[in-house]
Design a protein around this motif. Structure first.
Motif, PDB file in Angstrom:
ATOM      1  N   ILE A   1     -31.574 -27.136  -9.829  1.00 23.49           N
ATOM      2  CA  ILE A   1     -32.219 -26.596  -8.620  1.00 23.49           C
ATOM      3  C   ILE A   1     -32.982 -27.703  -7.909  1.00 23.49           C
ATOM      4  O   ILE A   1     -32.891 -27.862  -6.689  1.00 23.49           O
ATOM      5  N   THR A   2     -33.734 -28.504  -8.663  1.00 19.26           N
ATOM      6  CA  THR A   2     -34.512 -29.587  -8.073  1.00 19.26           C
ATOM      7  C   THR A   2     -33.601 -30.584  -7.349  1.00 19.26           C
ATOM      8  O   THR A   2     -33.952 -31.102  -6.287  1.00 19.26           O
ATOM      9  N   ASP A   3     -32.428 -30.831  -7.908  1.00 15.50           N
ATOM     10  CA  ASP A   3     -31.484 -31.777  -7.302  1.00 15.50           C
ATOM     11  C   ASP A   3     -30.932 -31.297  -5.962  1.00 15.50           C
ATOM     12  O   ASP A   3     -30.348 -32.085  -5.218  1.00 15.50           O
ATOM     13  N   LEU A   4     -31.113 -30.016  -5.636  1.00 18.57           N
ATOM     14  CA  LEU A   4     -30.591 -29.461  -4.385  1.00 18.57           C
ATOM     15  C   LEU A   4     -31.456 -29.776  -3.161  1.00 18.57           C
ATOM     16  O   LEU A   4     -31.009 -29.604  -2.033  1.00 18.57           O
ATOM     17  N   TYR A   5     -32.694 -30.204  -3.386  1.00 22.59           N
ATOM     18  CA  TYR A   5     -33.593 -30.441  -2.258  1.00 22.59           C
ATOM     19  C   TYR A   5     -33.008 -31.471  -1.300  1.00 22.59           C
ATOM     20  O   TYR A   5     -32.395 -32.450  -1.704  1.00 22.59           O
TER      21      TYR A   5
ATOM     22  N   GLN B   1     -37.172 -17.969 -13.559  1.00 27.41           N
ATOM     23  CA  GLN B   1     -38.383 -17.622 -12.810  1.00 27.41           C
ATOM     24  C   GLN B   1     -39.520 -18.609 -13.071  1.00 27.41           C
ATOM     25  O   GLN B   1     -40.413 -18.759 -12.241  1.00 27.41           O
ATOM     26  N   GLN B   2     -39.457 -19.309 -14.186  1.00 29.08           N
ATOM     27  CA  GLN B   2     -40.530 -20.242 -14.523  1.00 29.08           C
ATOM     28  C   GLN B   2     -40.632 -21.409 -13.543  1.00 29.08           C
ATOM     29  O   GLN B   2     -41.617 -22.134 -13.521  1.00 29.08           O
ATOM     30  N   TYR B   3     -39.613 -21.580 -12.702  1.00 29.70           N
ATOM     31  CA  TYR B   3     -39.666 -22.619 -11.677  1.00 29.70           C
ATOM     32  C   TYR B   3     -40.865 -22.415 -10.743  1.00 29.70           C
ATOM     33  O   TYR B   3     -41.427 -23.371 -10.216  1.00 29.70           O
ATOM     34  N   PHE B   4     -41.284 -21.170 -10.584  1.00 28.11           N
ATOM     35  CA  PHE B   4     -42.407 -20.851  -9.705  1.00 28.11           C
ATOM     36  C   PHE B   4     -43.744 -21.330 -10.270  1.00 28.11           C
ATOM     37  O   PHE B   4     -44.762 -21.256  -9.589  1.00 28.11           O
ATOM     38  N   ASN B   5     -43.735 -21.837 -11.507  1.00 24.53           N
ATOM     39  CA  ASN B   5     -44.945 -22.448 -12.055  1.00 24.53           C
ATOM     40  C   ASN B   5     -45.412 -23.606 -11.182  1.00 24.53           C
ATOM     41  O   ASN B   5     -46.598 -23.949 -11.197  1.00 24.53           O
TER      42      ASN B   5
ATOM     43  N   LEU C   1     -31.830 -21.298  -3.834  1.00 28.37           N
ATOM     44  CA  LEU C   1     -32.544 -22.142  -2.885  1.00 28.37           C
ATOM     45  C   LEU C   1     -31.736 -22.216  -1.603  1.00 28.37           C
ATOM     46  O   LEU C   1     -30.524 -22.475  -1.646  1.00 28.37           O
ATOM     47  N   SER C   2     -32.405 -21.967  -0.478  1.00 27.56           N
ATOM     48  CA  SER C   2     -31.734 -22.094   0.816  1.00 27.56           C
ATOM     49  C   SER C   2     -32.603 -22.905   1.755  1.00 27.56           C
ATOM     50  O   SER C   2     -33.830 -22.945   1.623  1.00 27.56           O
TER      51      SER C   2
END
Length: 165
Positions: free
Chosen positions: A101-105, A143-147, A127-128
């Motif tokens: 997910i982080t690599d999508l930024y 969901q822990q990404y929201f940490n 992620l959009s």
């Protein structure tokens, strides 16, 4: 003929009822928002949405939106996300779960909108950018990404308080 019509009517009512329940479960309420500050400079606004704003963010459908007023390079998003995940999640194996997910930024320009959405039923995080889906992560810990914003050591304590009042 009457029996066939009754079956169709009953099936239709059941489908509408199930859709209505599903649609209701998907409804997110705006819980809070606040400025995204980098040092003394405001670079945008963050908003938090959840099924129930009075419940903890864990265990429910939720979404965060980030509306930017400044240009930000993609490396800044990636570096900040990895740093904040390390700060809030000590296990490196769990941190690594979030790399896709982080690599999508991507870089943003003033006026751009990132949306990070979590579906509890499917345990998926998407992620959009400007309503274009960049990708998703399906994992029991997604969901822990929201940490990054809502965890014990978030991006900003003040922002966290504004998001989850």
């Amino acid at each position: 003929m009457g029996t066939a019509f009754q079956k169709v009517a009953i099936t239709t009512v059941l489908l509408i009822g199930n859709f209505s329940s599903w649609a209701h479960a998907q409804t997110l309420n705006k819980c809070g928002n606040g400025p995204l500050m980098v040092g003394q400079k405001q670079v945008g606004v963050a908003s938090y949405f959840a099924q129930n704003c009075n419940q903890p963010w864990q265990g429910q459908n939720m979404q965060m939106e980030f509306s930017y007023t400044q240009n930000i390079p993609e490396w800044a998003f990636k570096r900040a996300a990895r740093h904040l995940l390390q700060r809030n999640i000590k296990d490196q194996k769990i941190q690594a779960v979030f790399n896709p997910i982080t690599d999508l930024y991507r870089p943003v320009r003033s006026g751009d909108l990132y949306r990070l959405k979590y579906n509890h039923a499917t345990q998926s995080l998407s992620l959009s950018l400007n309503q274009q889906n960049l990708g998703q992560l399906q994992h029991p810990l997604a969901q822990q990404y929201f940490n990054i914003w809502l965890g014990p050591q978030p991006f900003s304590v003040k922002l966290k308080q504004q998001l989850i009042k």
